[in-house]
Structure formats: structure tokens, C-alpha cells
Design a protein around this motif. Structure first.
Motif, mmCIF file in Angstrom:
data_model
loop_
_atom_site.group_PDB
_atom_site.id
_atom_site.type_symbol
_atom_site.label_atom_id
_atom_site.label_comp_id
_atom_site.label_asym_id
_atom_site.label_seq_id
_atom_site.Cartn_x
_atom_site.Cartn_y
_atom_site.Cartn_z
ATOM 1 N N ASP A 81 0.826 -1.206 0.000
ATOM 2 C CA ASP A 81 0.000 0.000 0.000
ATOM 3 C C ASP A 81 0.867 1.266 0.000
ATOM 4 O OD1 ASP A 81 -2.389 -1.325 -0.105
ATOM 5 O OD2 ASP A 81 -2.849 -1.153 2.032
ATOM 6 N N THR A 82 2.006 1.191 0.688
ATOM 7 C CA THR A 82 2.923 2.341 0.719
ATOM 8 C C THR A 82 3.546 2.576 -0.653
ATOM 9 O OG1 THR A 82 3.415 1.901 3.054
ATOM 10 C CG2 THR A 82 4.978 3.288 1.842
ATOM 11 N N LEU A 83 3.916 1.504 -1.335
ATOM 12 C CA LEU A 83 4.482 1.639 -2.673
ATOM 13 C C LEU A 83 3.461 2.202 -3.654
ATOM 14 C CD1 LEU A 83 6.547 -1.675 -2.873
ATOM 15 C CD2 LEU A 83 7.459 0.649 -2.693
ATOM 16 N N ASP A 84 2.175 1.906 -3.434
ATOM 17 C CA ASP A 84 1.130 2.510 -4.263
ATOM 18 C C ASP A 84 1.161 4.033 -4.161
ATOM 19 O OD1 ASP A 84 -0.229 0.591 -5.746
ATOM 20 O OD2 ASP A 84 -1.561 0.049 -4.108
ATOM 21 N N GLU A 85 1.412 4.529 -2.948
ATOM 22 C CA GLU A 85 1.402 5.973 -2.708
ATOM 23 C C GLU A 85 2.748 6.630 -3.022
ATOM 24 O OE1 GLU A 85 -0.593 7.240 0.946
ATOM 25 O OE2 GLU A 85 -1.259 5.154 1.221
ATOM 26 N N HIS A 86 3.805 5.821 -3.084
ATOM 27 C CA HIS A 86 5.142 6.353 -3.368
ATOM 28 C C HIS A 86 5.779 5.502 -4.478
ATOM 29 C CE1 HIS A 86 5.065 8.905 0.282
ATOM 30 N NE2 HIS A 86 4.384 7.895 0.806
ATOM 31 N N PRO A 87 5.222 5.567 -5.677
ATOM 32 C CA PRO A 87 5.674 4.663 -6.747
ATOM 33 C C PRO A 87 7.114 4.870 -7.180
ATOM 34 C CG PRO A 87 4.195 6.366 -7.605
ATOM 35 C CD PRO A 87 4.127 6.456 -6.111
ATOM 36 N N ALA A 88 7.707 6.019 -6.880
ATOM 37 C CA ALA A 88 9.095 6.248 -7.272
ATOM 38 C C ALA A 88 10.045 5.245 -6.633
ATOM 39 C CB ALA A 88 9.518 7.673 -6.905
ATOM 40 N N PHE A 89 9.633 4.629 -5.510
ATOM 41 C CA PHE A 89 10.492 3.661 -4.817
ATOM 42 C C PHE A 89 10.318 2.248 -5.379
ATOM 43 C CE2 PHE A 89 10.397 7.194 -1.937
ATOM 44 C CZ PHE A 89 11.647 7.196 -1.348
ATOM 45 N N ASN A 90 9.240 2.016 -6.085
ATOM 46 C CA ASN A 90 8.986 0.694 -6.679
ATOM 47 C C ASN A 90 9.568 0.712 -8.087
ATOM 48 O OD1 ASN A 90 7.630 -1.956 -6.464
ATOM 49 N ND2 ASN A 90 6.417 -1.177 -8.186
ATOM 50 N N ALA A 91 10.888 0.687 -8.155
ATOM 51 C CA ALA A 91 11.529 1.075 -9.400
ATOM 52 C C ALA A 91 12.943 0.535 -9.508
ATOM 53 C CB ALA A 91 11.554 2.609 -9.484
ATOM 54 N N THR A 92 13.486 0.690 -10.722
ATOM 55 C CA THR A 92 14.895 0.412 -10.981
ATOM 56 C C THR A 92 15.509 1.643 -11.641
ATOM 57 O OG1 THR A 92 14.372 -0.564 -13.144
ATOM 58 C CG2 THR A 92 14.557 -2.071 -11.261
ATOM 59 N N PHE A 93 16.846 1.681 -11.638
ATOM 60 C CA PHE A 93 17.570 2.775 -12.288
ATOM 61 C C PHE A 93 18.724 2.186 -13.070
ATOM 62 C CE2 PHE A 93 20.628 6.431 -12.185
ATOM 63 C CZ PHE A 93 19.873 7.287 -12.972
ATOM 64 N N GLU A 94 18.602 2.215 -14.386
ATOM 65 C CA GLU A 94 19.637 1.704 -15.278
ATOM 66 C C GLU A 94 19.725 2.607 -16.498
ATOM 67 O OE1 GLU A 94 20.062 -2.931 -15.391
ATOM 68 O OE2 GLU A 94 17.932 -2.462 -15.528
ATOM 69 N N ASP A 95 20.932 2.764 -17.015
ATOM 70 C CA ASP A 95 21.151 3.555 -18.225
ATOM 71 C C ASP A 95 20.519 4.939 -18.102
ATOM 72 O OD1 ASP A 95 22.464 1.367 -19.436
ATOM 73 O OD2 ASP A 95 20.539 0.533 -20.068
ATOM 74 N N GLU A 96 20.688 5.546 -16.933
ATOM 75 C CA GLU A 96 20.187 6.896 -16.668
ATOM 76 C C GLU A 96 18.665 7.001 -16.768
ATOM 77 O OE1 GLU A 96 22.342 9.205 -15.573
ATOM 78 O OE2 GLU A 96 23.823 7.617 -15.726
ATOM 79 N N ASP B 73 11.743 12.498 0.411
ATOM 80 C CA ASP B 73 10.890 11.454 -0.165
ATOM 81 C C ASP B 73 10.923 10.205 0.707
ATOM 82 O OD1 ASP B 73 10.411 13.050 -2.493
ATOM 83 O OD2 ASP B 73 12.343 12.394 -3.306
ATOM 84 N N ALA B 74 12.112 9.834 1.150
ATOM 85 C CA ALA B 74 12.259 8.644 1.990
ATOM 86 C C ALA B 74 11.564 8.829 3.335
ATOM 87 C CB ALA B 74 13.743 8.343 2.202
ATOM 88 N N ALA B 75 11.661 10.028 3.909
ATOM 89 C CA ALA B 75 10.988 10.294 5.184
ATOM 90 C C ALA B 75 9.482 10.171 5.035
ATOM 91 C CB ALA B 75 11.365 11.690 5.681
ATOM 92 N N ARG B 76 8.939 10.701 3.933
ATOM 93 C CA ARG B 76 7.497 10.593 3.704
ATOM 94 C C ARG B 76 7.090 9.140 3.467
ATOM 95 N NH1 ARG B 76 8.256 15.941 1.402
ATOM 96 N NH2 ARG B 76 9.041 15.059 -0.558
ATOM 97 N N PHE B 77 7.946 8.383 2.794
ATOM 98 C CA PHE B 77 7.684 6.957 2.573
ATOM 99 C C PHE B 77 7.527 6.234 3.909
ATOM 100 C CE2 PHE B 77 8.953 2.580 2.102
ATOM 101 C CZ PHE B 77 8.471 2.171 0.864
#
Length: 236
Positions: free
Chosen positions: A77-92, A217-221
């Protein structure tokens, strides 16, 4: 021993890294080389979480949902509200995903591995409990393939059962965040009436890639996760 003599060292044994341990070492090195690690810490009230665990009925196959299973529901439910954390970072590129594929760290003889519980948000508490137990047992028995550990979008590492109060979990690349969970302890707190009461608290440590998200962002998460854990009986 004189000042110019080195202390003697007697070799007890030499150990070569197993293939699994080499893979773990390579990925951890990659994580520290590529990601900008920052960890934020917060203690949350665990009474709602533990009440939910106590109220949960065993599944049809006899699995009793655990604290981790309820935590996964709140995390989804938290990832639903903070989708930026449900992610990967590759090739910029910061790639956000619909499914919450959560890797749950499991200790085996060769090290720490993270079998992925797929699409957590689509499952009930009982389904999560059964699937996670089955995954954990298979990994412990060595019955897995590398696909068991692929496709993750977020990771959880729980060292609470080992008596750890807090730690800095290492991001599992190419994911951008990992949640560490410490042991639950009882602490004195002040209620709304000003009285001192004892409540169980759980420390959470969120490591994130600062290239992609910020400390606020992390604190709000963590704040959102704390709210969902307070209301954890909704998952039962």
C-alpha cells in the motif's frame, strides 16, 4: 618481538568463494560503485502490526501469517502511494513498475539471497504467507533457479529475529531502495493524556539511491508505512 619484526600469522585455512558467494560479492560491489547510498531511520509503533498477526487465521495449508507477511501488505500500500520507490535505475533511466515484486532476504549457507514474491499487491495476506513460506523453504533446500531472484522492484531484509536493532541495508541493483527491519522492543512512550505507557516499537531503516529520490521522499515513505502499520488489522 623487536619494533622491526612483524607479528606472526599462522594460516588456519583458506577458503575460495563459492559461485553463489562470488555472485553476491559482485552485486554488492556493483551496488556500492554505482548507487549513491543514503539510509534514513525511523522507529514505528508495532502494536497494530502484532495485533494483526495475532488475529490472522492459518491458511488452508496450515501456514500462520507472520509479521513479515503483514508488513508486506502494508509495504505494498505504501508503494502505491510512493511509486518512485517501486523502481529500478539503469542507463540513466528511472523505471517505475505497476507490480510490487518484493525480494525478501533469506539467509542460506552461501550467504544472503532475495527470492522475489511476485505482485504482492494482488495477493491476500493468506496467499502471501503461503507463497513466501514455500519460496523460503525451496531456497533453503537449494531448489531454485536464478529466475527465483529476478524481476524484483523493491527488497526487504529483516534482521530483527537475530537481535539486530538497526543496520544500513545495501541496495539490490538495479532497484533503488531496500527496507531493513530491526527487532521489536518495548519502550516507554507518552500517550495523549500525558501518561507514560509501554508500547512495542519496531525500527525501520530505508536505504535509497540518492541519484533518484531524496531524503524528504524517503521520510514521507516511512511516514506512510507507519500509518499503514498502525491500521494493519485491515489486512486480516
Amino acid at each position: 618481538m623487536s619494533d622491526d619484526e612483524a607479528a606472526e600469522r599462522t594460516v588456519r585455512e583458506e577458503r575460495s568463494l563459492s559461485p553463489m558467494r562470488k555472485t553476491i560479492a559482485s552485486r554488492l560491489q556493483e551496488s556500492y560503485r554505482e548507487a549513491v547510498h543514503v539510509t534514513v531511520n525511523r522507529s514505528v509503533d508495532a502494536e497494530g502490526l502484532l495485533s494483526a498477526v495475532a488475529a490472522a487465521d492459518p491458511t488452508e495449508d496450515g501456514v500462520s501469517p507472520s509479521m513479515v507477511d503483514v508488513l508486506l501488505c502494508a509495504l505494498s500500500d505504501t508503494l502505491d502511494e510512493h511509486p518512485a520507490f517501486n523502481a529500478t535505475f539503469e542507463d540513466e533511466t528511472h523505471v517505475l513498475y505497476e507490480e510490487h515484486n518484493v525480494g525478501v532476504a533469506v539467509a542460506i549457507d552461501d550467504g544472503l539471497v532475495t527470492p522475489v514474491v511476485a505482485d504482492v499487491g494482488s495477493k491476500s495476506l493468506g496467499e502471501l504467507a503461503s507463497e513466501r513460506r514455500e519460496l523460503t523453504e525451496r531456497v533453503g533446500d537449494g531448489d531454485y533457479t536464478m529466475s527465483t531472484f529476478r524481476g524484483g522492484t523493491f527488497t526487504v531484509s529483516n534482521l530483527g529475529p537475530l537481535g539486530v536493532d538497526s543496520f544500513d541495508p545495501i541496495i539490490n541493483p538495479p532497484e533503488i531502495a531496500i527496507l531493513g527491519v530491526g527487532r521489536i522492543t518495548e519502550r516507554a512512550t507518552q500517550n495523549g493524556d500525558g501518561d507514560v505507557v509501554f508500547r512495542r516499537q519496531m525500527p525501520l531503516d530505508l536505504s535509497f539511491d540518492h541519484r533518484v529520490v531524496d531524503g524528504a521522499d524517503a521520510a514521507r515513505f516511512l511516514g506512510t508505512l507507519a500509518e499503514h502499520l498502525d491500521a494493519a488489522e485491515q489486512y486480516v
